[in-house]
Motif scaffolding. Sequence first.
Motif, PDB file in Angstrom:
ATOM      1  N   LEU A   1       1.103  -1.099   0.011  1.00  0.00           N
ATOM      2  CA  LEU A   1       0.023  -0.069  -0.104  1.00  0.00           C
ATOM      3  C   LEU A   1       0.911   1.492   0.067  1.00  0.00           C
ATOM      4  CD1 LEU A   1      -3.649   0.386   2.108  1.00  0.00           C
ATOM      5  CD2 LEU A   1      -1.516   2.368   1.964  1.00  0.00           C
TER       6      LEU A   1
ATOM      7  N   SER B   1      -2.086  -1.175  -3.704  1.00  0.00           N
ATOM      8  CA  SER B   1      -3.067  -0.319  -3.857  1.00  0.00           C
ATOM      9  C   SER B   1      -2.955   0.873  -2.652  1.00  0.00           C
ATOM     10  CB  SER B   1      -3.867  -0.959  -2.594  1.00  0.00           C
ATOM     11  OG  SER B   1      -3.274  -1.260  -1.168  1.00  0.00           O
TER      12      SER B   1
ATOM     13  N   GLN C   1      -5.790   0.830  -7.401  1.00  0.00           N
ATOM     14  CA  GLN C   1      -6.471   0.679  -6.443  1.00  0.00           C
ATOM     15  C   GLN C   1      -6.773   1.388  -5.657  1.00  0.00           C
ATOM     16  OE1 GLN C   1      -7.970  -3.755  -5.615  1.00  0.00           O
ATOM     17  NE2 GLN C   1      -8.845  -3.506  -4.139  1.00  0.00           N
TER      18      GLN C   1
ATOM     19  N   ALA D   1      -7.854   2.296  -1.829  1.00  0.00           N
ATOM     20  CA  ALA D   1      -8.056   1.496  -0.108  1.00  0.00           C
ATOM     21  C   ALA D   1      -8.391   3.113   0.182  1.00  0.00           C
ATOM     22  CB  ALA D   1      -7.043   1.591   0.481  1.00  0.00           C
TER      23      ALA D   1
END
Length: 302
Positions: free
Chosen positions: A77, A112, A130, A132
């Motif tokens: 992330l 993410s 994508q 979060a």
Amino acid sequence: MATLLDFRRRIRSVKNTQQITRAMKFVAAARLRRAQEAAIAARPYANELSRLLRSIMARIDEPEHPLLAKRPEERILAIVLTGERGLAGAFNTNILRKAHEFLRERRDKKLSLVPVGKKGRDSLRRAGFQFAAEYVNVLAKVEFSTAREIAGLVSDLYVKDEIDAVYLIFSEFKTVMTANLKIDKLLPVEPEQAQRSSAEKATGQPEEKNSGQPESQVDYIYEQPVEKLLAALLPKYIEAQVLRAMLESSAAEYAARMAAMESATRNAGEVIQALTLHMNKVRQAAITKEIIEIVSGASHGA
């Protein structure tokens, strides 16, 4: 061929643009002063908290905490901090280029993002990444509650074993004319040497060494058990690092906008000067032509 009226309209238009860019420069300069003071004030706390945390980790043979769990980095992330608006030169472009390089090197992983800033959110969304979560309109006035929310989000994802590593990608404020693009590993929290090695690997450049006392020489005296202190300081450390990155990014954006608007104001002045010179040449040529026609008419009449 452009007439004198066309030149006057063009000069008036450029002067109006120059007034706007000058006003935007003054606004950015005023906001930069406050953002710079906030960013510089946040550095000692974040640095000392990091030093204290790693000193505690060094006292424990095998520190155990969910935020310290190390796993193969298969789910990454990245928190990408950009500006809310444009007209800041290459500020947003440079950060997004750095983020794309970082993500491209890890394209075989599950990625993410948490974009902070409207420009980054829009660009990364178009690229198909994508999210979060996303945070916009939060950097004009950085608040600790937002940093705490972001820190809580990524900490929960890490504790739940939904991600394996968290990185911060932002522009650190250096001076009004320069900024430093940084990629900091936020989770898992690592010892100083491991953190420096990972930062050098991510940026491709040697990390600046801390000019303070080496961590191995720091000798704190703790009244409470170090395990208890570690559990209490880890969430605060994550919050402090996110807040610091937000403050640094906000100050760097205002500095970039002020420099860009100053350059635009100067360029507008040069355009006005060139147009005025050209207009005067056209007007002089028109006057000379009229004088020649009058003289020629008088000569024929005589």
